[in-house]
Design an enzyme around this catalytic site. Structure first.
Site, mmCIF file in Angstrom:
data_model
loop_
_atom_site.group_PDB
_atom_site.id
_atom_site.type_symbol
_atom_site.label_atom_id
_atom_site.label_comp_id
_atom_site.label_asym_id
_atom_site.label_seq_id
_atom_site.Cartn_x
_atom_site.Cartn_y
_atom_site.Cartn_z
ATOM 1 N N ASP A 13 0.804 -1.225 0.000
ATOM 2 C CA ASP A 13 0.000 0.000 0.000
ATOM 3 C C ASP A 13 0.836 1.274 0.000
ATOM 4 O O ASP A 13 0.412 2.308 0.522
ATOM 5 C CB ASP A 13 -0.977 0.019 1.189
ATOM 6 C CG ASP A 13 -1.881 -1.190 1.200
ATOM 7 O OD1 ASP A 13 -2.189 -1.686 0.094
ATOM 8 O OD2 ASP A 13 -2.275 -1.636 2.295
ATOM 9 N N LYS A 16 1.824 2.162 -5.129
ATOM 10 C CA LYS A 16 2.353 1.616 -6.389
ATOM 11 C C LYS A 16 1.420 1.929 -7.564
ATOM 12 O O LYS A 16 1.860 2.339 -8.626
ATOM 13 C CB LYS A 16 2.532 0.084 -6.276
ATOM 14 C CG LYS A 16 3.520 -0.325 -5.183
ATOM 15 C CD LYS A 16 3.583 -1.823 -5.001
ATOM 16 C CE LYS A 16 2.356 -2.434 -4.372
ATOM 17 N NZ LYS A 16 2.107 -2.046 -2.972
ATOM 18 N N GLY A 40 -4.609 -4.210 -3.771
ATOM 19 C CA GLY A 40 -5.577 -3.165 -4.099
ATOM 20 C C GLY A 40 -4.759 -1.948 -4.496
ATOM 21 O O GLY A 40 -4.108 -1.355 -3.657
ATOM 22 N N HIS A 41 -4.727 -1.647 -5.777
ATOM 23 C CA HIS A 41 -3.911 -0.539 -6.271
ATOM 24 C C HIS A 41 -4.825 0.617 -6.677
ATOM 25 O O HIS A 41 -5.666 0.458 -7.558
ATOM 26 C CB HIS A 41 -3.047 -1.001 -7.456
ATOM 27 C CG HIS A 41 -2.017 -2.020 -7.054
ATOM 28 N ND1 HIS A 41 -1.133 -2.583 -7.940
ATOM 29 C CD2 HIS A 41 -1.721 -2.564 -5.841
ATOM 30 C CE1 HIS A 41 -0.335 -3.427 -7.288
ATOM 31 N NE2 HIS A 41 -0.686 -3.439 -6.012
ATOM 32 N N GLN A 224 1.948 -6.023 -3.283
ATOM 33 C CA GLN A 224 2.377 -6.153 -1.876
ATOM 34 C C GLN A 224 3.646 -5.316 -1.659
ATOM 35 O O GLN A 224 3.839 -4.335 -2.341
ATOM 36 C CB GLN A 224 2.587 -7.618 -1.483
ATOM 37 C CG GLN A 224 1.309 -8.428 -1.344
ATOM 38 C CD GLN A 224 0.701 -8.835 -2.673
ATOM 39 O OE1 GLN A 224 1.356 -9.453 -3.487
ATOM 40 N NE2 GLN A 224 -0.552 -8.496 -2.897
HETATM 41 P P1 GDP Z 1 -0.742 0.334 -3.545
HETATM 42 O O1 GDP Z 1 -1.343 -0.944 -3.080
HETATM 43 O O2 GDP Z 1 0.734 0.396 -3.315
HETATM 44 O O3 GDP Z 1 -1.095 0.678 -4.958
HETATM 45 O O4 GDP Z 1 -1.365 1.477 -2.624
HETATM 46 P P2 GDP Z 1 -2.922 1.619 -2.199
HETATM 47 O O5 GDP Z 1 -3.679 2.119 -3.351
HETATM 48 O O6 GDP Z 1 -3.401 0.386 -1.532
HETATM 49 O O7 GDP Z 1 -2.808 2.683 -1.033
HETATM 50 C C1 GDP Z 1 -2.291 3.952 -1.232
HETATM 51 C C2 GDP Z 1 -3.372 4.965 -0.851
HETATM 52 O O8 GDP Z 1 -2.795 6.248 -0.706
HETATM 53 C C3 GDP Z 1 -4.437 5.124 -1.911
HETATM 54 O O9 GDP Z 1 -5.647 5.454 -1.281
HETATM 55 C C4 GDP Z 1 -3.932 6.294 -2.735
HETATM 56 O O10 GDP Z 1 -4.977 6.990 -3.403
HETATM 57 C C5 GDP Z 1 -3.312 7.149 -1.674
HETATM 58 N N1 GDP Z 1 -2.158 7.943 -2.083
HETATM 59 C C6 GDP Z 1 -1.163 7.641 -2.952
HETATM 60 N N2 GDP Z 1 -0.235 8.596 -2.937
HETATM 61 C C7 GDP Z 1 -0.614 9.528 -2.052
HETATM 62 C C8 GDP Z 1 -0.049 10.749 -1.576
HETATM 63 O O11 GDP Z 1 1.029 11.151 -1.950
HETATM 64 N N3 GDP Z 1 -0.769 11.426 -0.629
HETATM 65 C C9 GDP Z 1 -1.961 10.996 -0.152
HETATM 66 N N4 GDP Z 1 -2.576 11.728 0.768
HETATM 67 N N5 GDP Z 1 -2.524 9.852 -0.581
HETATM 68 C C10 GDP Z 1 -1.855 9.124 -1.496
HETATM 69 P P1 IMO Z 2 -0.941 -4.154 -2.261
HETATM 70 O O1 IMO Z 2 -0.472 -4.689 -3.612
HETATM 71 C C1 IMO Z 2 -1.025 -4.596 2.048
HETATM 72 C C2 IMO Z 2 -1.086 -8.658 3.631
HETATM 73 C C3 IMO Z 2 -2.335 -9.109 4.344
HETATM 74 C C4 IMO Z 2 -1.749 -10.092 5.321
HETATM 75 C C5 IMO Z 2 -0.644 -10.753 4.519
HETATM 76 C C6 IMO Z 2 -1.043 -12.063 3.852
HETATM 77 O O2 IMO Z 2 -2.229 -3.439 -2.320
HETATM 78 O O3 IMO Z 2 0.169 -3.390 -1.632
HETATM 79 P P2 IMO Z 2 -2.617 -12.762 1.841
HETATM 80 O O4 IMO Z 2 -3.980 -12.317 1.454
HETATM 81 O O5 IMO Z 2 -1.571 -12.499 0.816
HETATM 82 O O6 IMO Z 2 -2.598 -14.179 2.331
HETATM 83 O O7 IMO Z 2 -2.242 -11.875 3.137
HETATM 84 O O8 IMO Z 2 -0.275 -9.814 3.527
HETATM 85 N N1 IMO Z 2 -1.298 -8.151 2.269
HETATM 86 C C7 IMO Z 2 -1.230 -6.864 1.929
HETATM 87 N N2 IMO Z 2 -1.063 -5.769 2.702
HETATM 88 N N3 IMO Z 2 -1.137 -4.469 0.711
HETATM 89 C C8 IMO Z 2 -1.273 -5.551 -0.074
HETATM 90 O O9 IMO Z 2 -1.228 -5.499 -1.418
HETATM 91 C C9 IMO Z 2 -1.375 -6.822 0.532
HETATM 92 N N4 IMO Z 2 -1.549 -8.076 0.069
HETATM 93 C C10 IMO Z 2 -1.499 -8.880 1.153
HETATM 94 O O10 IMO Z 2 -2.994 -8.039 4.973
HETATM 95 O O11 IMO Z 2 -1.170 -9.409 6.393
HETATM 96 MG MG MG Z 3 -2.887 -1.592 -1.829
#
Ligand code: GDP
Ligand code: IMO
Ligand code: MG
Length: 423
Positions: A13, A16, A40-41, A224
């Site tokens: 998270d 990416k 979840g991207h 991840q």
């Molecule tokens: P990913 O899994 O690495 O793609 O990241 P996620 O989408 O799960 O989580 C990142 C969260 O932070 C999302 O809700 C994005 O919209 C938000 N986000 C990304 N970059 C920034 C930033 O620079 N500032 C803020 N406030 N939110 C951000």
């Molecule tokens: P993105 O790509 C954050 C965590 C889960 C749990 C562990 C194992 O959005 O960054 P799993 O479902 O793979 O068996 O879970 O890994 N986890 C993540 N945490 N971002 C993710 O993906 C994750 N994918 C799995 O919360 O701790």
């Molecule tokens: Mg994510």
């Protein structure tokens, strides 16, 4: 031609999805190399927010081809929902989305096994997203898995039935109170599989080899984060795939000497969702404030993310394992208004100060050693130029860069595509 690689350096998270979307205009192909719908991207632009799970984050760009690599595990049911969510955007999936024949399928019984396994662990549960990731990769390495290419063969149904029979017996072993209707789950699965079968399915490694020969620019997208890597993460509180750079080689068929830049993404602080060690975790009001301002809720499960200070010990470890050549710092805007920001530079374990990740940070009591950095008051979210950044924020970046010894090339100050500053 070379391939660039983008991956998370913390526990996922990091942002990416946002950065892949920002960078896609410079690439011909975006190729996701591991993980599945546990990811979840999030992408934000023109006032709309999108969350992708299986489909690569370059899908909104008019030209780039988005490839789901062999290292990915696909749940047809979730994949179908993703396609449905994208329906209003008139994306030409036949030309823009490719799926590897060697990608493995998540069956409904994999999801059930994930739930039963977690339930049986009690307090020691991983905190899995319950998307069936672990059981699917277990079947892959156990050589029982079902691949996308298999579903076009005559023997597929028979093999499917044998595997499901085994899974149902395994569920009995778990003795969980899980209630399910297998025929209902299967009808949903087979309907979704029909949709997946209509997509363009390819020998992805050959496709990528030819693309490299033709001089195409390829960006490999990780899911991840490095601390969730099956080998180098905080085992057993990890996911079941190689989230680090090597995963791009096995998950796409790209040779290591073809990888040029490795982009490592990290948040200006740290988050973790699910169980497991987290030395710099905050339990105070500042932690609550960061979680609130940063909207720290899982994009896949909606669970609250745990929040803590930035941890340079684990970041340096992730940088070394991945061979990171450029850093990208996300969510600096979230720290505005915090008087003093703490940066963990070392761990203290049994009176010893160390700068590396010990074998088991769970059982040893780790006390993070912090350096205090003065915070900044200014709102960063409207800033477009590096020269407009407040001095104290720039000092924070400079401090991290000096410690990490890798240039920070992108600073993100908000979720939107536009809130991205190149250095
Ligand atoms: P990913 O899994 O690495 O793609 O990241 P996620 O989408 O799960 O989580 C990142 C969260 O932070 C999302 O809700 C994005 O919209 C938000 N986000 C990304 N970059 C920034 C930033 O620079 N500032 C803020 N406030 N939110 C951000
Ligand atoms: P993105 O790509 C954050 C965590 C889960 C749990 C562990 C194992 O959005 O960054 P799993 O479902 O793979 O068996 O879970 O890994 N986890 C993540 N945490 N971002 C993710 O993906 C994750 N994918 C799995 O919360 O701790
Ligand atoms: Mg994510």
């Amino acid at each position: 031609m070379s391939v660039n690689l983008l991956l998370g350096l913390q526990w996922g998270d990091e942002g990416k999805g946002k950065i892949v979307d920002v960078l896609t205009q410079s690439y011909d192909i975006i190729a996701r190399f591991q993980g599945g719908p546990n990811a979840g991207h999030t992408l934000e632009f023109e006032g709309i927010k999108h969350v992708l799970h299986t489909i690569p984050s370059g899908i909104f760009h008019p030209k780039a081809v988005n490839l789901i690599g062999n290292g990915v595990v696909i749940d047809p049911v979730i994949f179908k929902k993703e396609l449905e969510n994208l329906a209003p955007y008139n994306i030409d999936f036949t030309s823009k989305l490719l799926i590897s024949k060697k990608a493995h399928l998540i069956l409904p019984t994999h999801r059930l096994l994930d739930a039963a396994s977690e339930a049986s662990k009690g307090k020691a549960k991983i905190g899995s997203t319950l998307k069936g990731i672990g059981p699917t990769y277990m079947d892959k390495t156990g050589r029982n898995g079902m691949r996308v290419g298999d579903v076009f063969t005559k023997t597929w149904k028979k093999r499917y039935k044998t595997l499901v029979k085994k899974h149902l017996r395994m569920l009995e072993y778990h003795d969980s109170a899980l209630e399910f209707d297998i025929s209902e789950l299967e009808s949903e699965f087979f309907e979704a599989l029909g949709i997946l079968k209509k997509c363009k399915v390819v020998d992805s490694e050959n496709y990528l080899h030819k693309a490299q020969e033709a001089g195409k620019k390829i960006l490999a997208e990780g899911a991840q984060g490095s601390l969730l890597d099956i080998d180098f993460g905080t085992y057993p509180y990890v996911t079941s795939s190689t989230t680090t750079a090597a995963g791009a080689c096995t998950g796409l068929g790209i040779a290591p000497n073809k990888i040029k830049e490795v982009f490592g993404i990290f948040k200006a602080y740290t988050t973790r969702v699910g169980s497991g060690p987290f030395p710099t975790e905050l339990f105070d009001e500042i932690g609550k404030q960061i979680a609130k301002v940063g909207h720290e809720f899982g994009a896949t499960t909606g669970r609250a993310r745990r929040v803590g200070w930035i941890d340079l010990v684990s970041l340096k470890y992730a940088i070394r394992i991945n061979g990171v050549t450029q850093l990208m710092m996300m969510k600096g805007d979230v720290l505005s208004g915090i008087k003093t920001i703490k940066v963990c530079t070392h761990y203290k374990i049994q009176k010893k100060i160390i700068d590396y990740l010990p074998f088991d940070i769970q059982s040893e009591s780790v006390t993070p050693q912090y350096v205090d950095i003065p915070g900044w008051e200014e709102d960063l979210t409207g800033i477009e130029e590096i020269s407009e950044l407040p001095k104290k924020f720039s000092d924070y970046i400079d401090f991290l860069e000096k410690e990490l010894q890798v240039p920070i090339k992108i600073v993100s100050v908000g979720p939107d595509r536009k809130q991205t500053i190149f250095r």
